[in-house]
Write a protein that holds these residues in place. Structure first.
Motif, PDB file in Angstrom:
ATOM      1  N   MET A   1       2.444  -3.763  -6.411  1.00 54.35           N
ATOM      2  CA  MET A   1       2.420  -2.501  -5.660  1.00 54.35           C
ATOM      3  C   MET A   1       1.602  -1.484  -6.434  1.00 54.35           C
ATOM      4  O   MET A   1       1.663  -1.438  -7.652  1.00 54.35           O
ATOM      5  N   THR A   2       0.838  -0.693  -5.732  1.00 52.94           N
ATOM      6  CA  THR A   2      -0.034   0.255  -6.394  1.00 52.94           C
ATOM      7  C   THR A   2       0.742   1.202  -7.284  1.00 52.94           C
ATOM      8  O   THR A   2       1.805   1.685  -6.941  1.00 52.94           O
ATOM      9  N   SER A   3       0.185   1.474  -8.479  1.00 52.73           N
ATOM     10  CA  SER A   3       0.864   2.359  -9.414  1.00 52.73           C
ATOM     11  C   SER A   3       0.827   3.804  -8.956  1.00 52.73           C
ATOM     12  O   SER A   3       1.499   4.646  -9.541  1.00 52.73           O
ATOM     13  N   THR A   4       0.014   4.124  -7.932  1.00 49.75           N
ATOM     14  CA  THR A   4      -0.045   5.504  -7.449  1.00 49.75           C
ATOM     15  C   THR A   4       1.165   5.864  -6.606  1.00 49.75           C
ATOM     16  O   THR A   4       1.406   7.039  -6.348  1.00 49.75           O
ATOM     17  N   PRO A  45       7.513  16.554  -3.474  1.00 49.32           N
ATOM     18  CA  PRO A  45       7.111  16.262  -2.102  1.00 49.32           C
ATOM     19  C   PRO A  45       6.575  14.848  -1.952  1.00 49.32           C
ATOM     20  O   PRO A  45       6.177  14.201  -2.940  1.00 49.32           O
ATOM     21  N   LEU A  46       6.548  14.377  -0.724  1.00 55.10           N
ATOM     22  CA  LEU A  46       5.955  13.077  -0.446  1.00 55.10           C
ATOM     23  C   LEU A  46       4.449  13.138  -0.674  1.00 55.10           C
ATOM     24  O   LEU A  46       3.830  14.196  -0.551  1.00 55.10           O
ATOM     25  N   PRO A  47       3.818  12.015  -1.019  1.00 57.06           N
ATOM     26  CA  PRO A  47       2.359  12.012  -1.215  1.00 57.06           C
ATOM     27  C   PRO A  47       1.630  12.451   0.064  1.00 57.06           C
ATOM     28  O   PRO A  47       2.050  12.140   1.179  1.00 57.06           O
ATOM     29  N   ASP A  48       0.524  13.174  -0.108  1.00 60.11           N
ATOM     30  CA  ASP A  48      -0.267  13.612   1.044  1.00 60.11           C
ATOM     31  C   ASP A  48      -1.049  12.455   1.662  1.00 60.11           C
ATOM     32  O   ASP A  48      -1.242  12.402   2.868  1.00 60.11           O
ATOM     33  N   ASP A  49      -1.525  11.554   0.829  1.00 66.64           N
ATOM     34  CA  ASP A  49      -2.342  10.440   1.297  1.00 66.64           C
ATOM     35  C   ASP A  49      -1.492   9.469   2.109  1.00 66.64           C
ATOM     36  O   ASP A  49      -0.435   9.013   1.662  1.00 66.64           O
ATOM     37  N   HIS A  50      -1.959   9.133   3.317  1.00 63.78           N
ATOM     38  CA  HIS A  50      -1.165   8.282   4.203  1.00 63.78           C
ATOM     39  C   HIS A  50      -0.910   6.896   3.599  1.00 63.78           C
ATOM     40  O   HIS A  50       0.189   6.341   3.744  1.00 63.78           O
ATOM     41  N   ALA A  51      -1.927   6.323   2.950  1.00 67.53           N
ATOM     42  CA  ALA A  51      -1.756   4.991   2.378  1.00 67.53           C
ATOM     43  C   ALA A  51      -0.722   5.018   1.257  1.00 67.53           C
ATOM     44  O   ALA A  51       0.159   4.148   1.180  1.00 67.53           O
ATOM     45  N   THR A  52      -0.807   6.016   0.370  1.00 68.86           N
ATOM     46  CA  THR A  52       0.156   6.109  -0.725  1.00 68.86           C
ATOM     47  C   THR A  52       1.557   6.385  -0.195  1.00 68.86           C
ATOM     48  O   THR A  52       2.553   5.843  -0.695  1.00 68.86           O
ATOM     49  N   ALA A  76       1.244  -5.390   4.201  1.00 73.52           N
ATOM     50  CA  ALA A  76       0.721  -6.392   3.269  1.00 73.52           C
ATOM     51  C   ALA A  76      -0.749  -6.149   2.982  1.00 73.52           C
ATOM     52  O   ALA A  76      -1.206  -6.325   1.845  1.00 73.52           O
ATOM     53  N   ALA A  77      -1.523  -5.750   3.998  1.00 80.27           N
ATOM     54  CA  ALA A  77      -2.942  -5.474   3.772  1.00 80.27           C
ATOM     55  C   ALA A  77      -3.122  -4.380   2.719  1.00 80.27           C
ATOM     56  O   ALA A  77      -3.971  -4.489   1.821  1.00 80.27           O
ATOM     57  N   LEU A  78      -2.318  -3.324   2.807  1.00 82.48           N
ATOM     58  CA  LEU A  78      -2.383  -2.268   1.795  1.00 82.48           C
ATOM     59  C   LEU A  78      -1.984  -2.797   0.422  1.00 82.48           C
ATOM     60  O   LEU A  78      -2.598  -2.461  -0.590  1.00 82.48           O
TER      61      LEU A  78
END
Length: 302
Positions: A1-4, A45-52, A76-78
């Motif tokens: 999972m992405t570290s961001t 707050p939640l991340p602004d970026d939709h993918a994150t 899964a694609a993300l």
């Protein structure tokens, strides 16, 4: 999972740390906690970026879903690191290997479908459909252009090839959307290096224009490398370039300015024109309605 993706705190964990439900609600109201989904929170707050934000929701769901749930489709694609342009990211997607029992709610879409053992892998501590199965699932269920974006990116990444995708799609023969998946596979090309290039290929095909060569390299009359172009129609010596403008802004290479990149790009285009090539460029806005760009291409290719 992405570290961001930020760390997720479950309500049970907050209780174990000594926070009452009232204190949790107070922290939410104060903005100290962001609500990912029911019973799951992040600091601030939640991340602004939709993918994150979606990957954060995946992190939360991994703690709350049944143990046999495997993240799939757009989720899964993300997780595989591919762009998911145009795909809804409001709900996390997971698949359970069973014939029935799927459910859809605003937070989670659980699919019920057969999963082979070799179609499941681990990524950063969570179960995920492997790369070919992920592409096949997206290709069956997503609109054509969005599915092509994912398939192109997967091929370009080297994690799949045409044969592995063909096998994954063949396993889903007779499933809803299987013919659509075969169409996506027939069109997908790892030569597309960005969302814009994949969308451009679809737009070119839908306009009835000839398919271009991708990532064609040019050298000048002295044999020096001039550049690699996105699209190339050799019979008419026409080249096409999708210009997302990113290289002139926030993704300028370290040690260079946007002006440096712009000057270098101008010199590159001049060198290409010196080779007696006809250059046509288009932008993100042109992909929304490709008719004018298609007309310009058609005129140059006629």
């Amino acid at each position: 999972m992405t570290s961001t993706a930020p760390a997720v705190h479950l309500r049970t964990g907050l209780r174990a740390a000594g926070y009452s439900d009232d204190e949790v609600r107070q922290r939410v109201r104060a903005g100290e906690l962001g609500v990912v989904r029911r019973g799951a929170y992040v600091d601030g707050p939640l991340p602004d970026d939709h993918a994150t934000r979606h990957l954060t929701a995946v992190r939360a769901a991994s703690e709350q879903l049944c143990a046999d749930a495997v993240f799939s489709h757009a989720s899964a694609a993300l997780l595989h690191g591919w762009p998911v342009w145009g795909l809804p990211l409001g709900a996390v997607h997971a698949t359970r290997s069973r014939r029935t029992g799927g459910r859809v709610d605003p937070a989670v879409h659980v699919h019920a479908a057969r999963l082979r053992d070799d179609e499941v892998t681990w990524l950063d501590g969570v179960l995920v459909t492997d790369a070919p199965r992920t592409v096949a699932d997206v290709a069956r269920t997503a609109p054509f252009t969005q599915a092509v974006v994912v398939a192109d990116a997967a091929l370009a990444s080297g994690t799949v090839d045409a044969d592995s995708l063909a096998r994954a799609i063949a396993r889903q023969k007779g499933w809803p959307g299987a013919p659509r998946a075969r169409r996506v596979l027939a069109f997908a090309d790892g030569g597309s290096r960005s969302v814009g290039e994949s969308r451009s290929r679809v737009a070119i095909a839908q306009a009835g224009l000839p398919a271009p060569e991708l990532q064609h390299e040019f050298v000048d009359r002295g044999g020096a490398h001039v550049g690699t172009v996105d699209f190339w129609w050799p019979r008419k010596r026409v080249l096409g370039e999708f210009d997302g403008l990113v290289k002139y802004g926030r993704l300028v290479p370290p040690g260079r300015t946007a002006a440096d990149v712009l000057v270098a790009e101008k010199a590159r285009e001049d060198a290409l024109r010196d080779l007696d090539l006809r250059v046509l460029r288009w932008l993100w806005s042109d992909l929304t309605d490709f008719r004018a760009t298609a007309a310009r291409l058609r005129e140059r290719l006629s």
